[in-house]
Design a protein around this motif. Structure first.
Motif, PDB file in Angstrom:
ATOM      1  N   PHE A 146     -12.124  11.168   7.704  1.00 21.40           N
ATOM      2  CA  PHE A 146     -11.727  10.410   6.503  1.00 21.40           C
ATOM      3  C   PHE A 146     -12.932   9.723   5.883  1.00 21.40           C
ATOM      4  CE2 PHE A 146     -10.814   6.968   9.691  1.00 21.40           C
ATOM      5  CZ  PHE A 146     -11.462   5.890   9.095  1.00 21.40           C
TER       6      PHE A 146
ATOM      7  N   ILE B  90     -13.731   6.450   3.088  1.00 22.28           N
ATOM      8  CA  ILE B  90     -13.238   5.337   2.276  1.00 22.28           C
ATOM      9  C   ILE B  90     -14.209   5.141   1.116  1.00 22.28           C
ATOM     10  CG2 ILE B  90     -12.801   2.855   2.211  1.00 22.28           C
ATOM     11  CD1 ILE B  90     -11.935   3.074   5.177  1.00 22.28           C
TER      12      ILE B  90
ATOM     13  N   GLN C  89      -6.817  -4.142   4.712  1.00 20.09           N
ATOM     14  CA  GLN C  89      -6.078  -3.413   5.742  1.00 20.09           C
ATOM     15  C   GLN C  89      -7.062  -2.809   6.743  1.00 20.09           C
ATOM     16  OE1 GLN C  89      -2.546  -3.350   4.942  1.00 20.09           O
ATOM     17  NE2 GLN C  89      -3.362  -4.674   3.325  1.00 20.09           N
TER      18      GLN C  89
ATOM     19  N   GLY D 233     -11.786   1.820  10.261  1.00 21.84           N
ATOM     20  CA  GLY D 233     -12.019   1.686   8.829  1.00 21.84           C
ATOM     21  C   GLY D 233     -11.341   0.433   8.302  1.00 21.84           C
ATOM     22  N   GLU D 234     -11.813  -0.049   7.157  1.00 25.43           N
ATOM     23  CA  GLU D 234     -11.237  -1.259   6.561  1.00 25.43           C
ATOM     24  C   GLU D 234     -11.225  -1.077   5.053  1.00 25.43           C
ATOM     25  OE1 GLU D 234     -12.998  -4.782   8.143  1.00 25.43           O
ATOM     26  OE2 GLU D 234     -11.517  -6.070   7.159  1.00 25.43           O
ATOM     27  N   LEU D 235     -10.090  -1.377   4.445  1.00 27.78           N
ATOM     28  CA  LEU D 235      -9.990  -1.271   2.985  1.00 27.78           C
ATOM     29  C   LEU D 235      -8.850  -2.112   2.474  1.00 27.78           C
ATOM     30  CD1 LEU D 235      -8.479   2.224   1.984  1.00 27.78           C
ATOM     31  CD2 LEU D 235      -8.322   1.250   4.274  1.00 27.78           C
ATOM     32  N   ASN D 236      -9.085  -2.786   1.372  1.00 23.71           N
ATOM     33  CA  ASN D 236      -8.048  -3.586   0.719  1.00 23.71           C
ATOM     34  C   ASN D 236      -7.379  -4.576   1.682  1.00 23.71           C
ATOM     35  OD1 ASN D 236      -8.192  -1.959  -1.826  1.00 23.71           O
ATOM     36  ND2 ASN D 236      -7.435  -0.346  -0.472  1.00 23.71           N
TER      37      ASN D 236
ATOM     38  N   ASP E 136      -9.964  -0.008  -3.128  1.00 23.59           N
ATOM     39  CA  ASP E 136     -10.645   0.914  -2.229  1.00 23.59           C
ATOM     40  C   ASP E 136      -9.655   2.049  -1.949  1.00 23.59           C
ATOM     41  OD1 ASP E 136     -12.518  -1.233  -1.992  1.00 23.59           O
ATOM     42  OD2 ASP E 136     -11.319  -2.066  -0.346  1.00 23.59           O
TER      43      ASP E 136
ATOM     44  N   GLN F 172       0.839  -1.196   0.000  1.00 20.45           N
ATOM     45  CA  GLN F 172       0.000   0.000   0.000  1.00 20.45           C
ATOM     46  C   GLN F 172       0.879   1.253   0.000  1.00 20.45           C
ATOM     47  OE1 GLN F 172      -3.484  -0.935   0.332  1.00 20.45           O
ATOM     48  NE2 GLN F 172      -2.472  -2.934   0.183  1.00 20.45           N
TER      49      GLN F 172
ATOM     50  N   ARG G 264     -14.044   0.229  -3.988  1.00 21.23           N
ATOM     51  CA  ARG G 264     -13.772  -0.050  -5.413  1.00 21.23           C
ATOM     52  C   ARG G 264     -15.078  -0.053  -6.215  1.00 21.23           C
ATOM     53  NH1 ARG G 264     -10.749  -5.480  -4.271  1.00 21.23           N
ATOM     54  NH2 ARG G 264     -10.044  -4.111  -2.589  1.00 21.23           N
TER      55      ARG G 264
END
Lengths: 119, 119
Positions: free
Chosen positions: A74, A76, B28, B23-26, A48, A28, A79
């Motif tokens: 923030f 998110i 991660q 938060g959660e993405l990809n 994402d 990342q 995708r």
């Protein structure tokens, strides 16, 4: 191993919509970018994308709503979701996204930055 | 899709060394945690870990050096590197790391939080 000072790095950025790589981990990127004005509508089919506002605020336009994201907030964007960031005034943003992420997603034009610089 | 306000989320955290998922993405996690005092020496064999200081400061002890990380600074600890965070006063930190990351890495003891709560 060196720490990164966000304030110092942001002071080196004098343009808009041109993300720089401030850190890399687990495939990342941590990217820093300044926005002002309107970007283009685009999406990322496989990534994402996280937008963390460090200073200022911007509107994330989605096809069905608009979300105002302010300092210390923030968002998110999953995708596949079309989005367009718009900032009336300059805003400083930290992006967290896969290293493969193209800033303009499925669109390639003069605003595309294929290989972001490190900062 | 909802934005997350970091200040609001941090105000809900009243303990130390207990990361929450913001938060959660990809694959991660974005985790929020407050530290105070000394943690334990540990490492993550398969995960790089990012510590971004939102408020306060802490010392990251490594076997060969100590790095003071202050507000608006971040440090990425690569996989395999033993580390121990120490904070004289309470510090608020955002962590970026794979969802699989165990807070105590290769050590499992009473400070391990196997399934962090969402916040």
């Amino acid at each position: 191993m060196e720490k990164v000072n966000i304030t110092e790095k942001l002071s080196l950025i004098h343009d808009h919509w041109n993300p720089r790589i401030a850190g890399e981990l687990n495939g990342q990127h941590v990217r820093l970018v300044k926005f002002q004005g309107e970007f283009i509508w685009h999406k990322h089919d496989h990534e994402d994308e996280m937008f963390f506002v460090l200073d200022g605020e911007f509107k994330m336009e989605l096809r069905d709503q608009t979300i105002l994201v302010k300092k210390n907030e923030f968002l998110i964007v999953p995708r596949g979701i079309e989005h367009r960031p718009v900032a009336e005034y300059e805003v400083s943003v930290m992006l967290f996204e896969p290293a493969s992420t193209l800033n303009t997603g499925n669109i390639v034009n003069e605003r595309t930055r294929e290989n972001p610089d490190k900062i």
